[in-house]
Design a protein around this motif. Structure first.
Motif, PDB file in Angstrom:
ATOM      1  N   ALA A 171       0.976  -1.184   0.124  1.00 37.67           N
ATOM      2  CA  ALA A 171      -0.207  -0.168   0.051  1.00 37.67           C
ATOM      3  C   ALA A 171       0.827   1.267  -0.018  1.00 37.67           C
ATOM      4  O   ALA A 171       0.594   2.330  -0.687  1.00 37.67           O
ATOM      5  CB  ALA A 171      -0.833  -0.101   1.263  1.00 37.67           C
ATOM      6  N   ALA A 172       1.952   1.199   0.692  1.00 34.87           N
ATOM      7  CA  ALA A 172       2.892   2.401   0.900  1.00 34.87           C
ATOM      8  C   ALA A 172       3.329   2.686  -0.582  1.00 34.87           C
ATOM      9  O   ALA A 172       3.566   3.828  -1.025  1.00 34.87           O
ATOM     10  CB  ALA A 172       3.795   2.262   2.053  1.00 34.87           C
ATOM     11  N   VAL A 173       4.087   1.629  -1.182  1.00 38.79           N
ATOM     12  CA  VAL A 173       4.430   1.925  -2.501  1.00 38.79           C
ATOM     13  C   VAL A 173       3.723   2.278  -3.406  1.00 38.79           C
ATOM     14  O   VAL A 173       3.710   3.185  -4.319  1.00 38.79           O
ATOM     15  CB  VAL A 173       5.237   0.517  -2.645  1.00 38.79           C
ATOM     16  CG1 VAL A 173       5.848   0.582  -4.399  1.00 38.79           C
ATOM     17  CG2 VAL A 173       6.516  -0.008  -2.156  1.00 38.79           C
ATOM     18  N   GLY A 174       2.243   1.741  -3.576  1.00 39.36           N
ATOM     19  CA  GLY A 174       1.361   2.026  -4.468  1.00 39.36           C
ATOM     20  C   GLY A 174       0.923   3.584  -4.217  1.00 39.36           C
ATOM     21  O   GLY A 174       0.603   4.253  -5.276  1.00 39.36           O
ATOM     22  N   MET A 175       0.676   3.781  -2.885  1.00 40.65           N
ATOM     23  CA  MET A 175       0.417   5.352  -2.718  1.00 40.65           C
ATOM     24  C   MET A 175       1.668   6.245  -3.075  1.00 40.65           C
ATOM     25  O   MET A 175       1.176   7.261  -3.619  1.00 40.65           O
ATOM     26  CB  MET A 175       0.101   5.623  -1.281  1.00 40.65           C
ATOM     27  CG  MET A 175      -1.379   5.015  -0.782  1.00 40.65           C
ATOM     28  SD  MET A 175      -1.875   5.519   0.787  1.00 40.65           S
ATOM     29  CE  MET A 175      -0.636   4.551   1.883  1.00 40.65           C
ATOM     30  N   PHE A 176       2.654   5.756  -2.799  1.00 38.24           N
ATOM     31  CA  PHE A 176       4.024   6.534  -3.166  1.00 38.24           C
ATOM     32  C   PHE A 176       3.989   6.892  -4.898  1.00 38.24           C
ATOM     33  O   PHE A 176       3.984   8.108  -5.240  1.00 38.24           O
ATOM     34  CB  PHE A 176       5.066   6.189  -2.867  1.00 38.24           C
ATOM     35  CG  PHE A 176       6.438   6.860  -2.993  1.00 38.24           C
ATOM     36  CD1 PHE A 176       6.718   7.972  -2.102  1.00 38.24           C
ATOM     37  CD2 PHE A 176       7.166   6.757  -4.083  1.00 38.24           C
ATOM     38  CE1 PHE A 176       7.817   8.795  -2.425  1.00 38.24           C
ATOM     39  CE2 PHE A 176       8.384   7.602  -4.286  1.00 38.24           C
ATOM     40  CZ  PHE A 176       8.629   8.719  -3.294  1.00 38.24           C
ATOM     41  N   VAL A 177       3.721   5.843  -5.549  1.00 42.87           N
ATOM     42  CA  VAL A 177       3.796   5.817  -7.006  1.00 42.87           C
ATOM     43  C   VAL A 177       2.722   6.789  -7.456  1.00 42.87           C
ATOM     44  O   VAL A 177       2.741   7.628  -8.199  1.00 42.87           O
ATOM     45  CB  VAL A 177       3.678   4.555  -7.529  1.00 42.87           C
ATOM     46  CG1 VAL A 177       3.428   4.531  -9.087  1.00 42.87           C
ATOM     47  CG2 VAL A 177       5.144   3.772  -7.306  1.00 42.87           C
ATOM     48  N   LEU A 178       1.482   6.677  -6.956  1.00 43.95           N
ATOM     49  CA  LEU A 178       0.147   7.611  -7.208  1.00 43.95           C
ATOM     50  C   LEU A 178       0.364   8.877  -7.131  1.00 43.95           C
ATOM     51  O   LEU A 178       0.267   9.501  -7.945  1.00 43.95           O
ATOM     52  CB  LEU A 178      -1.116   6.689  -6.528  1.00 43.95           C
ATOM     53  CG  LEU A 178      -2.261   7.467  -6.673  1.00 43.95           C
ATOM     54  CD1 LEU A 178      -2.790   7.575  -8.210  1.00 43.95           C
ATOM     55  CD2 LEU A 178      -3.477   7.046  -5.486  1.00 43.95           C
ATOM     56  N   GLU A 217       1.502  13.859  -9.303  1.00 44.85           N
ATOM     57  CA  GLU A 217       2.601  14.688  -9.358  1.00 44.85           C
ATOM     58  C   GLU A 217       2.714  15.480  -8.209  1.00 44.85           C
ATOM     59  O   GLU A 217       2.943  16.680  -7.945  1.00 44.85           O
ATOM     60  CB  GLU A 217       2.624  15.531 -10.654  1.00 44.85           C
ATOM     61  CG  GLU A 217       2.763  14.934 -11.968  1.00 44.85           C
ATOM     62  CD  GLU A 217       2.817  15.831 -13.050  1.00 44.85           C
ATOM     63  OE1 GLU A 217       2.833  17.142 -12.991  1.00 44.85           O
ATOM     64  OE2 GLU A 217       3.034  15.257 -14.089  1.00 44.85           O
ATOM     65  N   LEU A 218       2.443  14.921  -6.845  1.00 42.67           N
ATOM     66  CA  LEU A 218       2.360  15.538  -5.617  1.00 42.67           C
ATOM     67  C   LEU A 218       3.503  14.993  -4.670  1.00 42.67           C
ATOM     68  O   LEU A 218       3.601  13.730  -4.687  1.00 42.67           O
ATOM     69  CB  LEU A 218       1.232  15.339  -4.830  1.00 42.67           C
ATOM     70  CG  LEU A 218      -0.239  15.995  -5.454  1.00 42.67           C
ATOM     71  CD1 LEU A 218      -1.402  15.408  -4.662  1.00 42.67           C
ATOM     72  CD2 LEU A 218      -0.077  17.574  -5.498  1.00 42.67           C
ATOM     73  N   SER A 219       4.654  15.736  -4.655  1.00 47.40           N
ATOM     74  CA  SER A 219       5.672  15.082  -4.085  1.00 47.40           C
ATOM     75  C   SER A 219       5.805  14.795  -2.558  1.00 47.40           C
ATOM     76  O   SER A 219       5.231  15.558  -1.690  1.00 47.40           O
ATOM     77  CB  SER A 219       6.878  16.205  -4.358  1.00 47.40           C
ATOM     78  OG  SER A 219       8.194  15.529  -3.604  1.00 47.40           O
ATOM     79  N   LEU A 220       6.000  13.287  -2.450  1.00 47.56           N
ATOM     80  CA  LEU A 220       6.097  12.976  -0.999  1.00 47.56           C
ATOM     81  C   LEU A 220       7.705  12.797  -0.787  1.00 47.56           C
ATOM     82  O   LEU A 220       8.312  12.237  -1.561  1.00 47.56           O
ATOM     83  CB  LEU A 220       5.348  11.667  -1.039  1.00 47.56           C
ATOM     84  CG  LEU A 220       3.926  11.506  -1.236  1.00 47.56           C
ATOM     85  CD1 LEU A 220       3.279  10.028  -1.250  1.00 47.56           C
ATOM     86  CD2 LEU A 220       3.105  12.137  -0.210  1.00 47.56           C
ATOM     87  N   PRO A 221       7.812  12.956   0.436  1.00 45.68           N
ATOM     88  CA  PRO A 221       9.449  12.787   1.025  1.00 45.68           C
ATOM     89  C   PRO A 221       9.670  11.414   0.685  1.00 45.68           C
ATOM     90  O   PRO A 221       9.121  10.263   1.188  1.00 45.68           O
ATOM     91  CB  PRO A 221       9.326  13.245   2.361  1.00 45.68           C
ATOM     92  CG  PRO A 221       7.958  13.168   2.827  1.00 45.68           C
ATOM     93  CD  PRO A 221       7.034  13.376   1.784  1.00 45.68           C
ATOM     94  N   ALA A 222      10.753  11.116   0.033  1.00 44.72           N
ATOM     95  CA  ALA A 222      11.681   9.968  -0.039  1.00 44.72           C
ATOM     96  C   ALA A 222      12.472   9.402   1.252  1.00 44.72           C
ATOM     97  O   ALA A 222      12.826   8.193   1.539  1.00 44.72           O
ATOM     98  CB  ALA A 222      12.430   9.864  -1.298  1.00 44.72           C
ATOM     99  N   GLY A 223      12.996  10.512   1.950  1.00 45.02           N
ATOM    100  CA  GLY A 223      13.620  10.190   3.230  1.00 45.02           C
ATOM    101  C   GLY A 223      15.080  10.667   3.157  1.00 45.02           C
ATOM    102  O   GLY A 223      15.723  10.573   2.388  1.00 45.02           O
ATOM    103  N   ALA A 224      15.336  11.684   4.302  1.00 42.34           N
ATOM    104  CA  ALA A 224      16.486  12.266   4.513  1.00 42.34           C
ATOM    105  C   ALA A 224      17.627  11.314   4.878  1.00 42.34           C
ATOM    106  O   ALA A 224      18.654  11.617   4.676  1.00 42.34           O
ATOM    107  CB  ALA A 224      16.473  13.479   5.488  1.00 42.34           C
ATOM    108  N   LEU A 225      17.106  10.269   5.557  1.00 41.65           N
ATOM    109  CA  LEU A 225      18.026   9.263   6.459  1.00 41.65           C
ATOM    110  C   LEU A 225      18.810   8.685   5.107  1.00 41.65           C
ATOM    111  O   LEU A 225      20.001   8.201   5.318  1.00 41.65           O
ATOM    112  CB  LEU A 225      17.576   8.217   7.007  1.00 41.65           C
ATOM    113  CG  LEU A 225      17.021   8.729   8.317  1.00 41.65           C
ATOM    114  CD1 LEU A 225      16.487   7.607   9.047  1.00 41.65           C
ATOM    115  CD2 LEU A 225      18.308   9.107   9.205  1.00 41.65           C
ATOM    116  N   TRP A 226      18.146   8.519   4.056  1.00 39.53           N
ATOM    117  CA  TRP A 226      18.770   7.633   2.643  1.00 39.53           C
ATOM    118  C   TRP A 226      19.480   8.628   1.754  1.00 39.53           C
ATOM    119  O   TRP A 226      19.735   8.298   0.674  1.00 39.53           O
ATOM    120  CB  TRP A 226      17.617   6.940   2.025  1.00 39.53           C
ATOM    121  CG  TRP A 226      16.617   6.369   2.926  1.00 39.53           C
ATOM    122  CD1 TRP A 226      15.233   6.487   2.994  1.00 39.53           C
ATOM    123  CD2 TRP A 226      16.893   5.430   4.000  1.00 39.53           C
ATOM    124  NE1 TRP A 226      14.593   5.939   3.984  1.00 39.53           N
ATOM    125  CE2 TRP A 226      15.507   4.986   4.636  1.00 39.53           C
ATOM    126  CE3 TRP A 226      17.930   4.725   4.471  1.00 39.53           C
ATOM    127  CZ2 TRP A 226      15.431   4.438   5.793  1.00 39.53           C
ATOM    128  CZ3 TRP A 226      17.806   4.034   5.677  1.00 39.53           C
ATOM    129  CH2 TRP A 226      16.436   3.859   6.185  1.00 39.53           C
TER     130      TRP A 226
END
Length: 147
Positions: free
Chosen positions: A122-129, A135-144
């Protein structure tokens, strides 16, 4: 009965404060006829005010409070959502949302492996969607290193 009226009064106070704040939102450069950024929050405030007034005018009979176990479960969900918000930017949407969705699925009775699969998928699906479809940017992660 008094629980509903108390909830209604608290909701009405919140609706008035929320609606007042929504009216303070300003549009930087909109022409005449633009709805503006306060339209949706104002509609939410109106809906909350109507619901709150209903609770105050037509309260249900008092119901017994649920057992302590139910409050602990509600608190665990609340804590999970707070942790999600706090960790969202550092670990990224996929990790944070996957963990909270998996936790919530587990709390609803799923075993750990299916809950983890549902959370991750679900998280990967929502991120892709959101990132690519809407085209609404979600954070990919500052730790990475991907903020």
């Amino acid at each position: 009965m008094k629980n509903d009226r108390g909830l209604g009064l608290a909701g009405l106070i919140l609706a008035v404060a929320y609606g007042w704040q929504a009216q303070q939102l300003q549009v930087a450069s909109a022409g005449s006829g633009a709805i503006g950024p306060g339209a949706f929050p104002t509609l939410l405030a109106i809906g909350l005010a109507i619901s709150s007034l209903y609770f105050m005018i037509r309260p249900d009979a008092d119901q017994p409070w649920p057992a302590l176990k139910v409050f602990v479960q509600i608190l665990s969900v609340f804590v999970a959502l707070v942790v999600f918000v706090i960790t969202l930017e550092s670990v990224g949407f996929i990790v944070a949302a996957g963990a909270v969705i998996a936790f919530l699925a587990w709390r609803m009775g799923a075993s750990l492996k299916p809950a983890a699969l549902v959370g991750g998928g679900a998280a990967v699906g929502m991120f892709v969607l959101f990132n690519y479809g809407l085209e609404l940017s979600l954070p990919a992660g500052a730790l990475w290193g991907m903020s």
